[in-house]
Design a protein around this motif. Sequence first.
Motif, PDB file in Angstrom:
ATOM      1  N   PRO A  24       0.752  -1.395   0.024  1.00 11.78           N
ATOM      2  CA  PRO A  24      -0.070  -0.021   0.140  1.00 11.78           C
ATOM      3  C   PRO A  24       0.832   1.251   0.042  1.00 11.78           C
ATOM      4  CG  PRO A  24      -0.178  -0.840   2.183  1.00 11.78           C
ATOM      5  CD  PRO A  24       0.705  -1.958   1.236  1.00 11.78           C
ATOM      6  N   LEU A  25       1.243   1.592  -1.068  1.00 10.89           N
ATOM      7  CA  LEU A  25       2.415   2.939  -1.457  1.00 10.89           C
ATOM      8  C   LEU A  25       1.342   4.008  -1.877  1.00 10.89           C
ATOM      9  CD1 LEU A  25       5.226   1.160  -3.171  1.00 10.89           C
ATOM     10  CD2 LEU A  25       5.108   1.739  -0.792  1.00 10.89           C
ATOM     11  N   VAL A  26       0.216   3.825  -2.560  1.00  7.81           N
ATOM     12  CA  VAL A  26      -0.645   4.881  -3.295  1.00  7.81           C
ATOM     13  C   VAL A  26      -2.110   4.841  -2.618  1.00  7.81           C
ATOM     14  CG1 VAL A  26       0.882   4.960  -5.189  1.00  7.81           C
ATOM     15  CG2 VAL A  26      -1.375   3.698  -5.177  1.00  7.81           C
ATOM     16  N   SER A  27      -2.687   5.932  -2.533  1.00  5.93           N
ATOM     17  CA  SER A  27      -4.025   5.880  -2.057  1.00  5.93           C
ATOM     18  C   SER A  27      -4.861   6.190  -3.388  1.00  5.93           C
ATOM     19  CB  SER A  27      -4.160   7.283  -1.120  1.00  5.93           C
ATOM     20  OG  SER A  27      -3.858   8.457  -1.904  1.00  5.93           O
ATOM     21  N   SER A  28      -4.380   6.362  -4.235  1.00  9.00           N
ATOM     22  CA  SER A  28      -5.282   6.443  -5.479  1.00  9.00           C
ATOM     23  C   SER A  28      -4.517   6.370  -6.619  1.00  9.00           C
ATOM     24  CB  SER A  28      -5.911   8.092  -5.669  1.00  9.00           C
ATOM     25  OG  SER A  28      -6.635   8.076  -6.784  1.00  9.00           O
ATOM     26  N   LEU A  29      -4.802   5.365  -7.916  1.00 12.83           N
ATOM     27  CA  LEU A  29      -4.329   4.975  -8.947  1.00 12.83           C
ATOM     28  C   LEU A  29      -5.154   5.127 -10.023  1.00 12.83           C
ATOM     29  CD1 LEU A  29      -1.468   3.947 -10.087  1.00 12.83           C
ATOM     30  CD2 LEU A  29      -2.271   1.703  -9.363  1.00 12.83           C
ATOM     31  N   ALA A  30      -4.689   5.783 -11.343  1.00 17.84           N
ATOM     32  CA  ALA A  30      -5.381   5.697 -12.374  1.00 17.84           C
ATOM     33  C   ALA A  30      -4.253   5.622 -13.570  1.00 17.84           C
ATOM     34  CB  ALA A  30      -6.467   6.894 -12.675  1.00 17.84           C
ATOM     35  N   ALA A  31      -4.862   4.815 -14.753  1.00 17.46           N
ATOM     36  CA  ALA A  31      -4.079   5.103 -15.957  1.00 17.46           C
ATOM     37  C   ALA A  31      -4.870   5.282 -17.063  1.00 17.46           C
ATOM     38  CB  ALA A  31      -3.323   3.559 -16.203  1.00 17.46           C
ATOM     39  N   TYR A  32      -4.329   6.016 -17.967  1.00 15.17           N
ATOM     40  CA  TYR A  32      -5.214   6.592 -19.363  1.00 15.17           C
ATOM     41  C   TYR A  32      -4.355   6.188 -20.456  1.00 15.17           C
ATOM     42  CZ  TYR A  32      -7.379   9.184 -15.456  1.00 15.17           C
ATOM     43  OH  TYR A  32      -7.994   9.407 -14.377  1.00 15.17           O
ATOM     44  N   ASN A  33      -5.201   5.769 -21.468  1.00 14.66           N
ATOM     45  CA  ASN A  33      -4.494   5.726 -22.616  1.00 14.66           C
ATOM     46  C   ASN A  33      -5.075   6.572 -23.949  1.00 14.66           C
ATOM     47  OD1 ASN A  33      -2.978   4.524 -24.954  1.00 14.66           O
ATOM     48  ND2 ASN A  33      -4.610   3.066 -25.413  1.00 14.66           N
ATOM     49  N   MET A  34      -4.206   7.260 -24.622  1.00 11.44           N
ATOM     50  CA  MET A  34      -4.469   8.159 -25.835  1.00 11.44           C
ATOM     51  C   MET A  34      -3.953   7.424 -26.851  1.00 11.44           C
ATOM     52  SD  MET A  34      -4.196  12.282 -26.218  1.00 11.44           S
ATOM     53  CE  MET A  34      -2.720  12.326 -25.423  1.00 11.44           C
ATOM     54  N   THR A  35      -4.694   7.108 -27.757  1.00  5.57           N
ATOM     55  CA  THR A  35      -4.164   6.491 -29.088  1.00  5.57           C
ATOM     56  C   THR A  35      -4.290   7.559 -30.120  1.00  5.57           C
ATOM     57  OG1 THR A  35      -4.510   4.352 -28.250  1.00  5.57           O
ATOM     58  CG2 THR A  35      -4.314   4.740 -30.573  1.00  5.57           C
ATOM     59  N   LEU A  36      -3.306   7.962 -31.036  1.00  3.86           N
ATOM     60  CA  LEU A  36      -3.783   8.902 -31.931  1.00  3.86           C
ATOM     61  C   LEU A  36      -3.316   8.067 -33.378  1.00  3.86           C
ATOM     62  CD1 LEU A  36      -1.791  12.051 -30.293  1.00  3.86           C
ATOM     63  CD2 LEU A  36      -4.298  11.408 -30.670  1.00  3.86           C
ATOM     64  N   LYS A  37      -3.336   8.758 -34.443  1.00  5.03           N
ATOM     65  CA  LYS A  37      -3.091   8.059 -35.550  1.00  5.03           C
ATOM     66  C   LYS A  37      -1.529   7.684 -35.833  1.00  5.03           C
ATOM     67  CE  LYS A  37      -3.557   8.612 -40.879  1.00  5.03           C
ATOM     68  NZ  LYS A  37      -3.903   9.500 -41.844  1.00  5.03           N
ATOM     69  N   GLU A  38      -0.700   8.552 -35.458  1.00  5.20           N
ATOM     70  CA  GLU A  38       0.729   8.225 -35.594  1.00  5.20           C
ATOM     71  C   GLU A  38       1.455   7.933 -34.372  1.00  5.20           C
ATOM     72  OE1 GLU A  38       2.466   7.955 -38.231  1.00  5.20           O
ATOM     73  OE2 GLU A  38       0.479   8.506 -39.534  1.00  5.20           O
ATOM     74  N   VAL A  46      -0.077   7.545 -16.187  1.00  7.50           N
ATOM     75  CA  VAL A  46      -0.101   6.941 -14.856  1.00  7.50           C
ATOM     76  C   VAL A  46      -0.168   8.003 -13.992  1.00  7.50           C
ATOM     77  CG1 VAL A  46       0.538   5.189 -13.217  1.00  7.50           C
ATOM     78  CG2 VAL A  46       0.799   4.919 -15.783  1.00  7.50           C
ATOM     79  N   TYR A  47      -1.332   8.207 -13.297  1.00  8.98           N
ATOM     80  CA  TYR A  47      -1.773   9.068 -12.135  1.00  8.98           C
ATOM     81  C   TYR A  47      -1.768   8.177 -10.739  1.00  8.98           C
ATOM     82  CZ  TYR A  47      -4.124  11.985  -8.961  1.00  8.98           C
ATOM     83  OH  TYR A  47      -4.434  12.660  -7.861  1.00  8.98           O
ATOM     84  N   ALA A  48      -0.850   8.665  -9.862  1.00  8.31           N
ATOM     85  CA  ALA A  48      -0.888   8.214  -8.378  1.00  8.31           C
ATOM     86  C   ALA A  48      -0.707   9.232  -7.327  1.00  8.31           C
ATOM     87  CB  ALA A  48       0.409   7.107  -8.626  1.00  8.31           C
ATOM     88  N   GLU A  49      -1.463   9.050  -6.359  1.00  6.11           N
ATOM     89  CA  GLU A  49      -1.388   9.751  -5.173  1.00  6.11           C
ATOM     90  C   GLU A  49      -0.583   8.902  -4.271  1.00  6.11           C
ATOM     91  OE1 GLU A  49      -4.853  11.497  -3.323  1.00  6.11           O
ATOM     92  OE2 GLU A  49      -5.735  11.840  -5.313  1.00  6.11           O
TER      93      GLU A  49
END
Length: 69
Positions: A12-26, A32-35
Amino acid sequence: SRLYKRLVEQQPLVSSLAAYNMTLKEAGALQVYAEMKPEEWKTVSTIVKDELHQLLQNGITQEELDAFK
């Protein structure tokens, strides 16, 4: 996810965690976001890099894929 299990459940090192992917043409981006406590950032950063490296090297398991279907 692997990151959530490792950073929130196992170590338990983080209190909040999220990951987002943004895919573009090229190109694309992965965010990755972590509190966490400021003193944990090096450890958390190392774990994130390690998990991403393992994903690139070994891919996604069938079990992980089935969980998202």
